[in-house]
Motif scaffolding. Sequence first.
Motif, PDB file in Angstrom:
ATOM      1  N   VAL A  21      10.522  45.210  26.904  1.00 22.62           N
ATOM      2  CA  VAL A  21      11.362  44.971  28.244  1.00 22.62           C
ATOM      3  C   VAL A  21      10.465  45.198  29.322  1.00 22.62           C
ATOM      4  CG1 VAL A  21      12.707  44.844  30.073  1.00 22.62           C
ATOM      5  CG2 VAL A  21      13.501  45.032  27.623  1.00 22.62           C
ATOM      6  N   MET A  22       9.630  46.600  29.163  1.00 19.40           N
ATOM      7  CA  MET A  22       8.787  46.844  30.083  1.00 19.40           C
ATOM      8  C   MET A  22       8.098  46.246  30.237  1.00 19.40           C
ATOM      9  SD  MET A  22       9.387  50.942  29.589  1.00 19.40           S
ATOM     10  CE  MET A  22       8.223  51.604  31.107  1.00 19.40           C
ATOM     11  N   MET A  48      15.066  41.174  25.286  1.00 20.44           N
ATOM     12  CA  MET A  48      15.752  43.108  24.685  1.00 20.44           C
ATOM     13  C   MET A  48      16.426  41.672  23.191  1.00 20.44           C
ATOM     14  SD  MET A  48      19.023  44.665  25.863  1.00 20.44           S
ATOM     15  CE  MET A  48      19.657  43.580  25.623  1.00 20.44           C
ATOM     16  N   LEU A  49      16.686  40.787  23.437  1.00 12.96           N
ATOM     17  CA  LEU A  49      17.575  40.098  22.428  1.00 12.96           C
ATOM     18  C   LEU A  49      16.481  40.279  21.733  1.00 12.96           C
ATOM     19  CD1 LEU A  49      20.135  38.009  24.332  1.00 12.96           C
ATOM     20  CD2 LEU A  49      20.878  39.852  23.107  1.00 12.96           C
ATOM     21  N   ASP A  50      15.573  39.109  21.552  1.00 14.76           N
ATOM     22  CA  ASP A  50      14.118  38.779  21.354  1.00 14.76           C
ATOM     23  C   ASP A  50      13.856  40.470  19.903  1.00 14.76           C
ATOM     24  OD1 ASP A  50      14.013  36.537  21.390  1.00 14.76           O
ATOM     25  OD2 ASP A  50      12.425  36.764  22.809  1.00 14.76           O
ATOM     26  N   VAL A  51      14.010  41.593  20.683  1.00 17.24           N
ATOM     27  CA  VAL A  51      13.927  43.032  19.790  1.00 17.24           C
ATOM     28  C   VAL A  51      15.323  42.280  18.502  1.00 17.24           C
ATOM     29  CG1 VAL A  51      13.342  45.164  19.746  1.00 17.24           C
ATOM     30  CG2 VAL A  51      12.146  44.070  20.962  1.00 17.24           C
ATOM     31  N   PHE A  52      16.061  42.575  19.573  1.00 20.49           N
ATOM     32  CA  PHE A  52      17.124  43.210  18.592  1.00 20.49           C
ATOM     33  C   PHE A  52      17.038  41.675  17.156  1.00 20.49           C
ATOM     34  CE2 PHE A  52      20.185  45.313  22.458  1.00 20.49           C
ATOM     35  CZ  PHE A  52      19.215  45.870  21.932  1.00 20.49           C
ATOM     36  N   TRP A  55      23.086  32.254  24.155  1.00 18.22           N
ATOM     37  CA  TRP A  55      24.269  32.363  23.833  1.00 18.22           C
ATOM     38  C   TRP A  55      24.672  32.470  21.899  1.00 18.22           C
ATOM     39  CZ3 TRP A  55      28.538  34.227  24.172  1.00 18.22           C
ATOM     40  CH2 TRP A  55      29.970  34.015  23.081  1.00 18.22           C
ATOM     41  N   ASP A  56      23.632  31.376  21.401  1.00 18.42           N
ATOM     42  CA  ASP A  56      23.279  31.638  19.855  1.00 18.42           C
ATOM     43  C   ASP A  56      22.560  33.088  19.255  1.00 18.42           C
ATOM     44  OD1 ASP A  56      20.549  31.487  21.472  1.00 18.42           O
ATOM     45  OD2 ASP A  56      20.184  29.983  20.033  1.00 18.42           O
ATOM     46  N   MET A  57      21.953  33.612  20.596  1.00 16.02           N
ATOM     47  CA  MET A  57      21.385  35.020  19.999  1.00 16.02           C
ATOM     48  C   MET A  57      22.650  36.245  19.826  1.00 16.02           C
ATOM     49  SD  MET A  57      17.815  34.823  21.321  1.00 16.02           S
ATOM     50  CE  MET A  57      17.390  35.982  21.472  1.00 16.02           C
ATOM     51  N   ILE A  58      23.685  35.577  20.848  1.00 18.93           N
ATOM     52  CA  ILE A  58      24.605  36.966  20.731  1.00 18.93           C
ATOM     53  C   ILE A  58      25.357  36.988  20.380  1.00 18.93           C
ATOM     54  CG2 ILE A  58      26.407  36.888  22.021  1.00 18.93           C
ATOM     55  CD1 ILE A  58      24.999  36.620  24.931  1.00 18.93           C
TER      56      ILE A  58
END
Length: 272
Positions: A55-56, A25-29, A128-131
């Motif tokens: 994700v699916m 999910m974070l990769d897409v964001f 955390w770096d992505m967040i």
Amino acid sequence: MDSSNAPTKKGRSYLKWTDAMDKAMLDVFVEYFNKGDRAQNGWKPHVYTAAVKKVMEKCQVELTKDNIIARSKTFDKHYVIVNNMLSQSGFGWDDDKNMISVEDDVWNNYAKANKDAASYRYKVIKYWDMIITLYNRDRATGEGARTANESAAEMAEEIANTTATNKDANSSTKDDEDRPKKRYRSDDSIATMLGDKLDNFTAVFKADAPEPPPKPASPEEIWALLGGIPDLEDDQLLAIYDVLVSDDRKFKSLLALPERMKKKWVLKQIST
């Protein structure tokens, strides 16, 4: 990462999030963040669609847009609480353990005054770096301001077109003496419609207006942060103080770094 449960759309069962699902999910964001597809009030619809699909496909699970939104809100909560802790003296981030690092006495004092942070003493938060990249409010893209301008232009054009159309209609019935009442009702409807459109335009503009820029760090906050970095000489402290006072972005960058890296970062800044 803690695998918090998010309700599915039907609200009857719960989705167990895994690290692999979070990463997908974070990769897409991050991908769409770099394309400028994040507005101030959230992601554009196609981003959520892409996240569900990714994700699916990656994790072989069934989920919905609502699951993605709920999980994103969880990350947003993590960011707000942890970032607030990292802005305090004595707190750092442990990259190896993926959690905050803090002495017990500092933590106990902080937890007493911040009940919402009580569960974060040993909470593992991966990526955390992505967040930081995705949920830091200071990284606003200006998308909200662009949307407001576009909405204003579209609304103004629609009002102009509607006014011109109704003027033509009124002109064509001006000499029709058999229908004076209908002409009156048409004029009244136009006024009501234009009033509604102006109200909608005002609401859209207010909703999409960008938030004011964040307040820069005060000299006291900068000195408090620098005071927690060990073994800096006076000349070095003064040099980096000048840098941080003039560039709030660098202050926030230093604030987000783990304790073990802050001195290296400072020396690098004042040596260039």
